[in-house]
Scaffold this active site. Structure first.
Site, PDB file in Angstrom:
ATOM      1  CB  ALA A   1      41.782  37.332  33.099  1.00  0.00           C
ATOM      2  CG  ASN A   2      41.412  33.796  37.343  1.00  0.00           C
ATOM      3  OD1 ASN A   2      42.549  33.361  37.479  1.00  0.00           O
ATOM      4  ND2 ASN A   2      40.468  33.140  36.669  1.00  0.00           N
ATOM      5  CG  HIS A   3      45.078  38.266  40.591  1.00  0.00           C
ATOM      6  ND1 HIS A   3      45.815  39.166  39.859  1.00  0.00           N
ATOM      7  CD2 HIS A   3      44.223  38.995  41.340  1.00  0.00           C
ATOM      8  CE1 HIS A   3      45.420  40.383  40.152  1.00  0.00           C
ATOM      9  NE2 HIS A   3      44.440  40.311  41.042  1.00  0.00           N
ATOM     10  CB  SER A   4      44.970  31.400  38.507  1.00  0.00           C
ATOM     11  OG  SER A   4      45.653  30.187  38.602  1.00  0.00           O
TER      12      SER A   4
END
Ligand code: CTP
Length: 433
Positions: A220-223
């Site tokens: 995943a990512n931090h958005s």
């Protein structure tokens, strides 16, 4: 959270409360407005005071509560409060209150204030479904919207009795976001938000995709989705029809925005492909994974030995933005009719040895071919931290990598600057549709 100035700092906000059971939820709206730096004057109708008493409003707003035009007559409060307001929020608005607003009545402090106000007015209706769908209410809402008031769509769900349907007051956070979007929008002729995107279909992607490795793990990512949701609320305040594709976002949907939830980059690509040809504007604010596991394990990957480390094979995902640009070029007939007419990309960049983050953004603007690339520098921490924060600093680049505009502050404020560039690209700046 950020130390940047809050968007409502110093704003004089009137919160009108109508006489419905949802009046208790307005207490959360007062708290939210005060916490965002606004000074709040609560004006309940007489029937609202039968649901929640004046001491509650006075304690939360630190201001005296006025209901009747014959109170504080020496101060001409029924004129002054409306004149001085930067924003009026009415929540909940009952069917009766909508009717009185539509008729231009001034028979209590709230309607008199609304008639005096020359600032954005955001109305959040709440009532039973039958009342909301009655032709009288439908017509009242249409007239108020035509006049420039922002009338939010009620939520659907459980109502006061055993029944359910459209008519619930949207969540206080969603009303606050809509209020902020209306307050920070460029203004139209008489103080209300400009309707420069009226009738424009805007498709916004938001959040961050998740690429499943096995049933319990993902990449995943931090958005957080905040920027995309702020864009959706801002576009709505300017009259657009907004569709939001949310990838793993835990935020309230702006009332009136149509939302579809997706998980992975592939699901997001499909959702965009299905909608982009009917959109006038595509805004790719989502952080899309560039790589996904070549195969998803059906059961949880186990350790088989002490030194055992599985090797994860990754494959590229579709570049959704580039695909949309290419599909439009293929469909292009030279007269600008191919859709989406405006495509906006986002780029979160860091600098490295010999290359600044802006250099990277310029290169990306040229290679992606979007009409507008919104760039933010995510190097470092503190003020420049972007993910999950309420505020941000961005530059907007054209297809040649030239900086067209810059914006800093709350993500809603930044959204309006982006949308002003979009309106310009659509040839709508200065025009009131
Ligand atoms: N984007 C997309 N599809 C992808 C990756 C990104 O549509 N598979 C979009 C994003 O929504 C964003 C823009 O492209 O609007 C730029 O995203 P970014 O991740 O910065 O671009 P990448 O092409 O992945 O570039 P990089 O090599 O820097 O990761």
């Amino acid at each position: 959270m950020t130390s940047a100035p809050q968007a409502l700092d110093g704003a004089r906000v009137v919160l009108g409360v109508g006489g419905g059971i949802a009046a208790y939820k307005a207490a959360h709206i007062v708290r939210g407005l005060v916490a965002s730096g606004a000074s709040v004057r609560v004006i309940p109708t007489a029937s609202a005071l039968r649901f929640v008493g004046a001491p509650t409003w006075e304690a939360l707003s630190h201001e005296r509560v006025l209901t009747d035009v014959f109170e504080d007559v020496d101060e001409v409060a029924h004129v002054r409060i409306g004149q001085e307001a930067d924003l009026v929020v009415i929540a909940p608005a009952t069917a009766d209150l909508l009717a009185r607003l539509r008729m231009g009545r001034a028979d209590d402090m709230l309607t008199a204030t609304a008639l005096m106000a020359r600032c954005p007015v955001v109305v959040a209706p709440a009532m039973h479904t039958e009342m909301w769908q009655h032709p009288a209410t439908v017509e009242n809402v249409a007239v108020l919207r035509e006049r420039g008031l922002v009338v939010l769509e009620p939520d659907s769900g459980r109502l006061t009795g055993p029944d359910s349907g459209p008519g619930r007051l949207p969540e206080p956070e969603a009303i606050l976001a809509a209020a902020l979007a209306a307050l920070t929008a460029p203004t139209g002729g008489s103080g209300e938000p400009a309707r420069d995107l009226a009738g424009v279909r805007v498709l916004v992607t938001a959040g961050g995709t998740r690429e499943q490795i096995d049933p319990v793990r993902y990449i995943a990512n931090h958005s957080s989705g905040r920027q995309g949701f702020a864009l959706a609320a801002a576009a709505l305040a300017r009259g657009a029809e907004v569709e939001l594709i949310a990838a793993n976002v835990d935020l309230h949907t702006p009332p009136g925005v149509h939302r579809t939830d997706v998980g992975s980059a592939a699901e997001l690509a499909d959702a965009v492909a299905a909608r982009r040809e009917s959109a006038d504007v595509l805004i790719m604010a989502a952080a899309v994974a560039d790589f996904t596991p070549a195969a998803r394990a059906d059961s949880k990957i186990k350790k088989t030995g002490d030194a055992d480390v599985p090797v994860l094979e990754l494959v590229r995902t579709q570049d959704i933005l580039r695909t949309a640009v290419a599909a439009r070029a293929d469909a292009g007939d030279g007269d600008g009719g191919a859709r989406p007419r405006v495509i906006v990309g986002f780029a979160a960049e860091t600098g490295d040895v010999g290359t600044t983050s802006l250099d990277h953004a310029r290169a990306k603007a040229r290679s992606k071919g979007a009409d507008l690339l919104v760039f933010n520098d995510v190097s470092g921490t503190g003020e420049r931290a972007v993910f999950g924060a309420a505020s941000t600093v961005v530059s907007m680049l054209d297809r040649d990598g030239e900086v067209l505009a810059e914006a800093a502050g709350d993500k809603t404020v930044v959204s309006h600057t982006v949308l002003t560039q979009v309106a310009r690209l659509l040839g709508r700046v200065g025009s009131e549709a």
